[in-house]
Write a protein that holds these residues in place. Structure first.
Motif, PDB file in Angstrom:
ATOM      1  N   LYS A  48      -3.866  -8.165  -4.186  1.00  0.00           N
ATOM      2  CA  LYS A  48      -4.761  -7.551  -2.670  1.00  0.00           C
ATOM      3  C   LYS A  48      -5.350  -8.021  -2.958  1.00  0.00           C
ATOM      4  CE  LYS A  48      -6.419  -3.852  -0.930  1.00  0.00           C
ATOM      5  NZ  LYS A  48      -5.885  -3.035   0.062  1.00  0.00           N
ATOM      6  N   SER A 104     -16.159   0.400   4.928  1.00  0.00           N
ATOM      7  CA  SER A 104     -15.497  -0.510   4.791  1.00  0.00           C
ATOM      8  C   SER A 104     -14.585  -1.537   4.898  1.00  0.00           C
ATOM      9  CB  SER A 104     -13.461   0.456   3.710  1.00  0.00           C
ATOM     10  OG  SER A 104     -12.905  -0.049   3.518  1.00  0.00           O
ATOM     11  N   TYR A 143      -0.324   3.711  -2.852  1.00  0.00           N
ATOM     12  CA  TYR A 143      -0.223   5.333  -2.747  1.00  0.00           C
ATOM     13  C   TYR A 143       0.252   6.230  -2.755  1.00  0.00           C
ATOM     14  CZ  TYR A 143      -5.685   3.440  -0.623  1.00  0.00           C
ATOM     15  OH  TYR A 143      -6.289   3.426  -0.714  1.00  0.00           O
ATOM     16  N   ARG A 194       1.105  -1.014   0.428  1.00  0.00           N
ATOM     17  CA  ARG A 194       0.085  -0.138  -0.011  1.00  0.00           C
ATOM     18  C   ARG A 194       0.875   1.011  -0.090  1.00  0.00           C
ATOM     19  NH1 ARG A 194      -4.618  -0.475  -2.062  1.00  0.00           N
ATOM     20  NH2 ARG A 194      -3.612  -2.290  -3.591  1.00  0.00           N
ATOM     21  N   TYR A 240      -6.081  -3.915   8.600  1.00  0.00           N
ATOM     22  CA  TYR A 240      -6.683  -2.396   8.116  1.00  0.00           C
ATOM     23  C   TYR A 240      -5.427  -1.678   8.303  1.00  0.00           C
ATOM     24  CZ  TYR A 240     -10.363   0.069   5.336  1.00  0.00           C
ATOM     25  OH  TYR A 240     -11.164   0.293   4.416  1.00  0.00           O
ATOM     26  N   PHE A 300     -14.557   8.439  -2.852  1.00  0.00           N
ATOM     27  CA  PHE A 300     -12.705   8.397  -1.579  1.00  0.00           C
ATOM     28  C   PHE A 300     -11.611   8.610  -2.922  1.00  0.00           C
ATOM     29  CE2 PHE A 300     -10.121   5.518  -0.172  1.00  0.00           C
ATOM     30  CZ  PHE A 300      -9.469   5.617   0.873  1.00  0.00           C
ATOM     31  N   TRP A 360     -16.267   4.358  -3.141  1.00  0.00           N
ATOM     32  CA  TRP A 360     -15.244   4.499  -4.234  1.00  0.00           C
ATOM     33  C   TRP A 360     -15.396   5.713  -4.662  1.00  0.00           C
ATOM     34  CZ3 TRP A 360     -12.641   3.101  -0.136  1.00  0.00           C
ATOM     35  CH2 TRP A 360     -13.058   2.219   0.828  1.00  0.00           C
ATOM     36  N   GLU A 378     -15.272   6.552   5.592  1.00  0.00           N
ATOM     37  CA  GLU A 378     -14.792   4.964   5.572  1.00  0.00           C
ATOM     38  C   GLU A 378     -14.953   3.940   6.349  1.00  0.00           C
ATOM     39  OE1 GLU A 378     -11.099   5.686   4.375  1.00  0.00           O
ATOM     40  OE2 GLU A 378     -10.133   3.412   4.503  1.00  0.00           O
ATOM     41  N   SER A 403     -15.027  -1.463  -5.953  1.00  0.00           N
ATOM     42  CA  SER A 403     -13.927  -0.537  -5.942  1.00  0.00           C
ATOM     43  C   SER A 403     -13.402  -0.441  -7.340  1.00  0.00           C
ATOM     44  CB  SER A 403     -12.257  -1.089  -5.018  1.00  0.00           C
ATOM     45  OG  SER A 403     -12.644  -1.053  -3.363  1.00  0.00           O
ATOM     46  N   PHE A 444     -14.422  -6.493  -4.434  1.00  0.00           N
ATOM     47  CA  PHE A 444     -12.888  -5.611  -4.957  1.00  0.00           C
ATOM     48  C   PHE A 444     -13.865  -4.716  -6.232  1.00  0.00           C
ATOM     49  CE2 PHE A 444     -10.526  -7.534  -1.672  1.00  0.00           C
ATOM     50  CZ  PHE A 444     -10.051  -6.490  -1.843  1.00  0.00           C
ATOM     51  N   ILE A 503      -2.957  -1.056   6.456  1.00  0.00           N
ATOM     52  CA  ILE A 503      -2.433  -0.658   5.055  1.00  0.00           C
ATOM     53  C   ILE A 503      -2.680   1.037   4.932  1.00  0.00           C
ATOM     54  CG2 ILE A 503      -5.304   0.350   3.349  1.00  0.00           C
ATOM     55  CD1 ILE A 503      -6.384  -2.765   4.043  1.00  0.00           C
ATOM     56  N   TYR A 520      -8.213  -3.039  -9.382  1.00  0.00           N
ATOM     57  CA  TYR A 520      -9.316  -3.469  -8.299  1.00  0.00           C
ATOM     58  C   TYR A 520      -9.950  -4.708  -9.421  1.00  0.00           C
ATOM     59  CZ  TYR A 520      -8.596  -0.316  -4.943  1.00  0.00           C
ATOM     60  OH  TYR A 520      -8.241  -0.074  -2.901  1.00  0.00           O
TER      61      TYR A 520
HETATM   62  N1  GLN Z   1      -8.726   1.949   2.086  1.00  0.00           N
HETATM   63  C1  GLN Z   1      -8.706   0.631   1.246  1.00  0.00           C
HETATM   64  C2  GLN Z   1      -7.263  -0.089   0.728  1.00  0.00           C
HETATM   65  O1  GLN Z   1      -6.335   0.232   0.435  1.00  0.00           O
HETATM   66  C3  GLN Z   1      -9.398   0.161   0.968  1.00  0.00           C
HETATM   67  C4  GLN Z   1     -10.195   0.964  -0.765  1.00  0.00           C
HETATM   68  C5  GLN Z   1     -11.119  -0.191  -1.715  1.00  0.00           C
HETATM   69  O2  GLN Z   1     -11.160  -1.138  -1.587  1.00  0.00           O
HETATM   70  N2  GLN Z   1     -10.998   1.105  -3.391  1.00  0.00           N
HETATM   71  O3  GLN Z   1      -7.547  -1.829   0.931  1.00  0.00           O
END
Ligand code: GLN
Length: 491
Positions: free
Chosen positions: A126, A410, A29, A25, A153, A299, A296, A406, A437, A434, A156, A69
């Motif tokens: 993932k 989530s 990210y 992650r 979590y 998000f 999402w 979230e 997502s 997923f 992450i 995803y």
């Molecule tokens: N923030 C969480 C992750 O990265 C969920 C992200 C998502 O499922 N879009 O796993």
């Protein structure tokens, strides 16, 4: 298992998964925070970008997130049937690292190749790593498994904080490719630690499903043919034999994903031989799926439209230092780490008094917070139209509300899908989770492009529209929670 050999009281294998996911992650990210900034950055200056339009860049970003995803589904299939989950995670991690290193090469010709490698690698990693978490626990240890997912979590969010911190600093202040390279190095740490501590997983996710050799050979053959086909299509695309209009592609991809998900639910509902209870649970999971996809789509604006709002209309100076644009995004993971225990406490407290809200209500709360976060952005946009740049408190508040959303949706969604999916189909149901997502990601790119198409002027109508759809879906969820009276049952 002895106490010295546990991880916060959990099976020690959770440590291996925690660290692998943290590094993955970090790279995901960290790199993603640079993506639209790099694509839309001016082609001149000390750190030249690609100079692409917002609409194009946001669509590519959406397709990228959507593919990441979406690929979890074939990645899960490969792990279930051929590779086993552990091997899939390892191969995935290596491919992801290679992808980031490819992006680190300072030429544009290899840009899409790098993105595609990250997509393929994440597809293998993932979903499967999340599946192994579940496999660390015995049947009947559901409470423990849930808290295992909560710890997971955290990894992450610790990872993504690290990613924003390092990659945004290097990418924006030194050079984009340094940031991409840092993501590669992070993932490499993940690969090394996975190899070193894989034995702690024991046989959780070590072997693929049992099946006779002839059947497995047939499946291996299918996958080979598919891989070779994919290789040629990708190679032809990268060599310029065909071109893709990103926006058009993103739109078609959104339809495609929605149809695939819809058909899959329908297939399970009608043809999978489910019991009445399993069917009832499936309807509930479908409702949650719709809520999650909508959630999402807001998000994932963080690395899209909100990232650009931070760059172009927000004052980023702190005590005379201009912070990297991407640093604003780490408010989300930091808030997750701070508020996750509080949310867990609130739910537990309500449950103890028999007031625990139903799953659709929790999802509706998630969506309402998401809507509220865009109300804050409307105010910020309004102010920016009068005098730009605005203070960063607006984005911080936006991320606070998104994080509360979230946390209402989530982690709870993940555990609902692991608990209430028909047992035979848990792996594939994770894939569906997923897919929500994936749909959200593509929509985020499309909406972000729409929002930024005409600069500040075009933002408000799009954010307004989003607030309305969160509200509508939240209300539908609330109404449904009264219709679906029976509590879901584990089967
Ligand atoms: N923030 C969480 C992750 O990265 C969920 C992200 C998502 O499922 N879009 O796993």
């Amino acid at each position: 298992m002895s106490n010295s050999n546990t991880f916060f009281g959990h099976p020690i294998g959770l440590k291996t998964l925690f660290l692998t996911e943290m590094w993955e992650r970090m790279s995901y990210y960290g790199m993603r925070a640079l993506l639209v900034l790099y694509m839309t950055g001016a082609i001149t200056g000390f750190n030249p970008g690609l100079g692409w339009s917002q609409v194009e860049a946001q669509a590519i970003y959406g397709i990228y997130v959507g593919l990441v995803y979406f690929m979890v589904v074939p990645g899960g299939w490969l792990a279930d049937n051929i590779l086993g989950h552990q091997k899939a995670v390892l191969i995935g991690a290596i491919i992801i690292a290679l992808g980031h290193y490819t992006l680190a090469i300072p030429i544009t010709q290899t840009f899409f190749l790098g993105l595609l490698l990250v997509v393929l690698g994440t597809g293998l990693l993932k979903g499967n790593i999340s599946t192994i978490v579940g496999k660390l626990y015995d049947a009947g240890q559901d409470g423990k498994r849930d808290s295992g997912y909560t710890i997971f979590y955290m990894s992450i969010n610790i990872g993504s904080t690290l990613g924003f911190l390092v990659c945004s600093f290097l990418g924006e202040k030194i050079g984009w490719h340094w940031g991409f390279g840092a993501a590669g190095i992070g993932m490499t740490f993940g690969v090394i630690q996975f190899i070193k501590s894989r034995h702690l997983l024991g046989d959780a996710g070590a072997a693929p499903n049992d099946m006779d050799d002839a059947k497995r050979a047939k499946l291996i053959n299918y996958s080979r043919v598919t891989l070779i086909g994919m290789f040629f299509v990708i190679a032809a695309g990268l060599l310029g034999f065909f071109t893709i209009d990103p926006r058009y592609f993103a739109e078609q991809f959104a339809y495609f994903l929605t149809i695939v998900a819809g058909l899959y639910f329908l297939y399970l509902f009608i043809f999978a031989g489910l019991t009445a209870t399993e069917r009832r649970n499936l309807i509930l999971l479908f409702v949650l799926f719709v809520g999650a996809a909508a959630f999402w789509s807001g998000f994932d604006q963080s690395a899209g439209s909100l990232n650009i709002f931070a760059r172009d209309y927000t004052d980023l100076s702190v005590a005379g230092y201009i912070i990297p644009v991407g640093w604003l995004q780490f408010f989300n993971p930091i808030f997750v780490v701070v508020f996750a225990p509080i949310f867990a406490g609130v739910w537990a407290n309500l449950a103890a008094r028999n007031l625990d809200p139903s799953l659709p209500i929790k999802f509706a709360i998630g969506l309402l917070f998401m809507g509220l976060s865009f109300v804050v952005m409307l105010v910020a946009v309004e102010l920016a139209m009068k005098s730009s740049p605005v203070g960063m408190q607006w984005l911080v508040l936006t991320y606070l509300f998104q994080t509360w959303g979230e946390l209402a949706l989530s982690p709870i969604g993940l555990s609902a899908f692991s608990r209430y999916s028909p047992k035979k189909y848990v792996g594939q149901m994770f894939g569906l989770w997923f897919l929500a997502s994936a749909i959200g990601g593509v929509l985020a790119g499309l909406l972000g492009g729409e929002a930024l198409g005409e600069g500040l002027d075009s933002i408000s109508p799009v954010f307004n529209f989003m607030i309305k759809y969160y509200l509508v879906i939240a209300v539908i969820l609330i109404v449904l929670s009264f219709v679906i009276k029976a509590k879901p049952k584990e089967t």
